[in-house]
Design an enzyme around this catalytic site. Structure first.
Site, PDB file in Angstrom:
ATOM      1  N   ASN A   6       0.731  -1.026   0.232  1.00  0.00           N
ATOM      2  CA  ASN A   6      -0.282  -0.253   0.011  1.00  0.00           C
ATOM      3  C   ASN A   6       0.872   1.200   0.278  1.00  0.00           C
ATOM      4  OD1 ASN A   6      -1.783   1.917   0.461  1.00  0.00           O
ATOM      5  ND2 ASN A   6      -2.789   1.187   2.171  1.00  0.00           N
ATOM      6  N   ARG A  89      -3.112  -1.431  -3.479  1.00  0.00           N
ATOM      7  CA  ARG A  89      -3.557  -1.114  -3.465  1.00  0.00           C
ATOM      8  C   ARG A  89      -3.775   0.369  -4.964  1.00  0.00           C
ATOM      9  NH1 ARG A  89      -3.981   4.416  -0.066  1.00  0.00           N
ATOM     10  NH2 ARG A  89      -5.721   5.072  -0.082  1.00  0.00           N
ATOM     11  N   HIS A 178     -12.379   5.888  -0.604  1.00  0.00           N
ATOM     12  CA  HIS A 178     -12.595   4.905   1.030  1.00  0.00           C
ATOM     13  C   HIS A 178     -13.107   2.808   0.510  1.00  0.00           C
ATOM     14  CE1 HIS A 178     -11.666   8.060   4.085  1.00  0.00           C
ATOM     15  NE2 HIS A 178     -11.022   7.204   3.551  1.00  0.00           N
ATOM     16  N   ARG A 239      -9.628  18.602   6.038  1.00  0.00           N
ATOM     17  CA  ARG A 239     -10.327  19.201   5.528  1.00  0.00           C
ATOM     18  C   ARG A 239     -12.403  19.846   5.667  1.00  0.00           C
ATOM     19  NH1 ARG A 239      -9.736  13.509   1.950  1.00  0.00           N
ATOM     20  NH2 ARG A 239      -8.366  13.390   3.691  1.00  0.00           N
ATOM     21  N   GLY A 329     -10.752   5.204  12.471  1.00  0.00           N
ATOM     22  CA  GLY A 329      -9.888   5.797  14.139  1.00  0.00           C
ATOM     23  C   GLY A 329     -10.788   6.330  14.400  1.00  0.00           C
ATOM     24  N   ASN A 333     -12.845   3.861  17.707  1.00  0.00           N
ATOM     25  CA  ASN A 333     -12.574   3.924  19.329  1.00  0.00           C
ATOM     26  C   ASN A 333     -13.441   5.159  19.809  1.00  0.00           C
ATOM     27  OD1 ASN A 333     -10.108   2.565  19.125  1.00  0.00           O
ATOM     28  ND2 ASN A 333      -9.274   3.906  16.820  1.00  0.00           N
ATOM     29  N   GLU A 383      -8.368  -2.570   5.373  1.00  0.00           N
ATOM     30  CA  GLU A 383      -7.950  -2.487   4.096  1.00  0.00           C
ATOM     31  C   GLU A 383      -7.253  -3.560   3.519  1.00  0.00           C
ATOM     32  OE1 GLU A 383      -7.494   1.574   4.458  1.00  0.00           O
ATOM     33  OE2 GLU A 383      -9.067   2.456   3.074  1.00  0.00           O
TER      34      GLU A 383
HETATM   35  P1  ADP Z   1      -6.464   7.405   8.655  1.00  0.00           P
HETATM   36  O1  ADP Z   1      -7.470   8.134   7.653  1.00  0.00           O
HETATM   37  O2  ADP Z   1      -5.125   8.250   8.741  1.00  0.00           O
HETATM   38  O3  ADP Z   1      -6.600   6.099   8.160  1.00  0.00           O
HETATM   39  P2  ADP Z   1      -7.572   6.480  11.467  1.00  0.00           P
HETATM   40  O4  ADP Z   1      -8.666   5.885  10.617  1.00  0.00           O
HETATM   41  O5  ADP Z   1      -5.954   6.205  11.069  1.00  0.00           O
HETATM   42  O6  ADP Z   1      -6.575   7.254   9.675  1.00  0.00           O
HETATM   43  O7  ADP Z   1      -7.717   7.538  11.915  1.00  0.00           O
HETATM   44  C1  ADP Z   1      -6.981   8.326  12.657  1.00  0.00           C
HETATM   45  C2  ADP Z   1      -8.105   9.298  13.174  1.00  0.00           C
HETATM   46  O8  ADP Z   1      -8.706   8.758  14.883  1.00  0.00           O
HETATM   47  C3  ADP Z   1      -6.982  10.286  14.089  1.00  0.00           C
HETATM   48  O9  ADP Z   1      -6.997  11.407  13.861  1.00  0.00           O
HETATM   49  C4  ADP Z   1      -8.029  10.747  15.432  1.00  0.00           C
HETATM   50  O10 ADP Z   1      -8.682  11.896  15.403  1.00  0.00           O
HETATM   51  C5  ADP Z   1      -8.814   9.621  15.985  1.00  0.00           C
HETATM   52  N1  ADP Z   1      -9.302   8.618  17.079  1.00  0.00           N
HETATM   53  C6  ADP Z   1      -7.907   7.544  17.257  1.00  0.00           C
HETATM   54  N2  ADP Z   1      -8.518   6.673  18.356  1.00  0.00           N
HETATM   55  C7  ADP Z   1      -9.332   8.181  18.321  1.00  0.00           C
HETATM   56  C8  ADP Z   1      -9.982   7.874  19.733  1.00  0.00           C
HETATM   57  N3  ADP Z   1      -9.682   7.063  21.393  1.00  0.00           N
HETATM   58  N4  ADP Z   1     -10.901   8.683  20.171  1.00  0.00           N
HETATM   59  C9  ADP Z   1     -11.047   9.639  19.319  1.00  0.00           C
HETATM   60  N5  ADP Z   1     -10.818   9.987  18.265  1.00  0.00           N
HETATM   61  C10 ADP Z   1      -9.698   8.608  17.802  1.00  0.00           C
END
Ligand code: ADP
Length: 414
Positions: A6, A89, A178, A239, A329, A333, A383
């Protein structure tokens, strides 16, 4: 074994799966490619190493990754012949690629034709493909596109209300991104619900640094929040998401901002970061909001409100909703953001069981009470696994190795 590659803007992620995709024997990331002090973080056999490396471009980065996978101390394989197939990818498949494909010279030519649509990303994906073909000659390679899942959208969802010739002559339309994540997550959600994917109307909320809200009906993406590029839809880490395009002319004419400045502002200085003035990371924005920072509270309110509107809009577009699925993310989470988004959506059958929502621990979970008419769920995205699955299926006819691998995946899946 199956290798996935990737290539991102300044990084290269790799994972080496066992043939039945039940385990990962080695994986890592080369970061800061083409920048000062590139380094690799690599894991295999219970060891984790971090090393400074030379990686002026993605071709060099892939060589570094292969050296780590083959390393006598911390490698995962002794010889490249252990690799049966490679999955890549690619960000943009334009309207040419409606599904993943085996890499051929023709496919590479067509992928090059899509480069103007993703000038920053597709060339890097092509570097990875060229180098992998050089390092692993004769090994079948597959390319999986972020856009292809959305290629089945109806025209009413992807044609912009501009003069039609822009679509017909210049391919200006909604593409969506995505898609690899949304395809994986919608499939897993149906498995968890033990219902046929074909019967379900879902909204997938992929909430990472980039955000996609996707309407999936009968296993097909029927509308999606990102558009021609990765700008539109809801607000994201840095963004802006949707805003009145008239503003671009205003910023240009009245504030004398160049198009480049406007692009950088909307892409890198907006969203959670721009409104909060604190961070693009939702964790920090929530922390400061709790401590009383008014702009952080506003950023969260806006983030949640924009997503709610997409959920309502997509439920209307699909004539109802069977499942609301959170991933990536923030989606995986943050119980707080999930609860905020679902609040007040009872009229769509969306309810959240607070205990179940707080208890989500990294696995798939249903967070709605049994009585809710729509299931609200958390499904961790993967992914890489989706790329590996497509790779196994598409290379099944390519040789003994790959055919056996496909049989093993089928057997493991029962
Ligand atoms: P990417 O789009 O870069 O793949 P991710 O899916 O890894 O991003 O998501 C990254 C984002 O997830 C971080 O910028 C953060 O804002 C958010 N994040 C990760 N853990 C938590 C949490 N416990 N609570 C809130 N937001 C979180």
């Amino acid at each position: 074994m199956i290798l996935t590659i990737n290539c991102g803007s300044s990084s290269l992620k790799y994972q080496l799966y066992t043939s039945d995709l039940s385990g990962v024997v080695g994986k890592g990331i080369v970061s800061r490619i083409g920048e000062a002090c590139p380094y690799i973080e690599h894991r295999a056999g219970g060891r984790k190493i971090r090393q400074d490396v030379e990686a002026a471009d993605h071709r060099m980065a892939l060589r570094v990754a292969m050296e780590s996978l083959l390393h006598p101390e911390w490698g995962a394989i002794k010889d490249v012949s252990a690799i049966e197939a490679v999955g890549h990818r690619a960000v943009h498949g334009g309207d040419i690629f409606v599904e993943s494909v085996l890499v051929t010279d023709d496919v590479i030519r067509q992928l090059e034709q899509c480069t103007p649509l993703a000038p920053l990303h597709n060339p890097l994906n092509l570097h990875g493909i060229h180098e992998a073909r050089r390092l692993l000659p004769g090994i079948p390679q597959v390319v999986v596109f972020d856009t292809s899942f959305h290629q089945g959208m109806p025209a009413q969802a992807y044609v912009y209300a501009l003069p039609y010739r822009y679509y017909a002559e210049h391919k200006i339309r909604r593409y969506g991104f995505h898609g690899t994540s949304c395809r994986f997550v919608s499939g897993r959600a149906a498995e968890v619900l033990e219902r046929p994917l074909q019967e379900l109307r879902m909204v997938i909320c992929h909430l990472g640094n980039g955000v996609t809200i996707d309407a999936v009906a009968g296993g097909r993406s029927v509308d999606t929040s990102m558009g021609f590029g990765t700008f539109s839809g809801t607000m994201m880490g840095t963004r802006s998401g949707d805003f009145d395009p008239g503003l671009i002319f205003y910023l240009n004419r009245t504030l004398n901002m160049s198009l480049g400045d406007i692009e950088a502002t909307c892409y890198k200085e907006s969203g959670l970061l721009g409104v909060s003035g604190v961070s693009n990371d939702m964790r920090e924005v929530v922390e400061h909001a709790i401590a009383g920072n008014h702009r952080c509270s506003l950023a969260i309110d806006m983030f949640v409100y924009m997503i709610k509107k997409y959920i309502g809009g997509y439920a209307a577009a699909m004539g109802g909703l069977d499942a609301l699925v959170f991933t990536a993310g923030i989606g995986e989470n943050s119980p707080y953001i999930r609860a905020r988004i679902c609040g007040g959506l009872g009229f769509l059958g969306i309810e959240v069981d607070d205990l179940a929502n707080d208890a989500v621990d990294g696995a798939c979970a249903i967070i709605s009470p049994r009585t809710a008419s729509a299931a609200t769920m958390v499904v961790p995205t993967d992914e890489e696994k989706m790329i590996a699955l497509d790779t196994v299926h598409l290379t099944a006819g390519c040789g003994d190795h790959s055919r056996r691998s496909a049989q093993r995946v089928e057997a493991a899946a029962g």
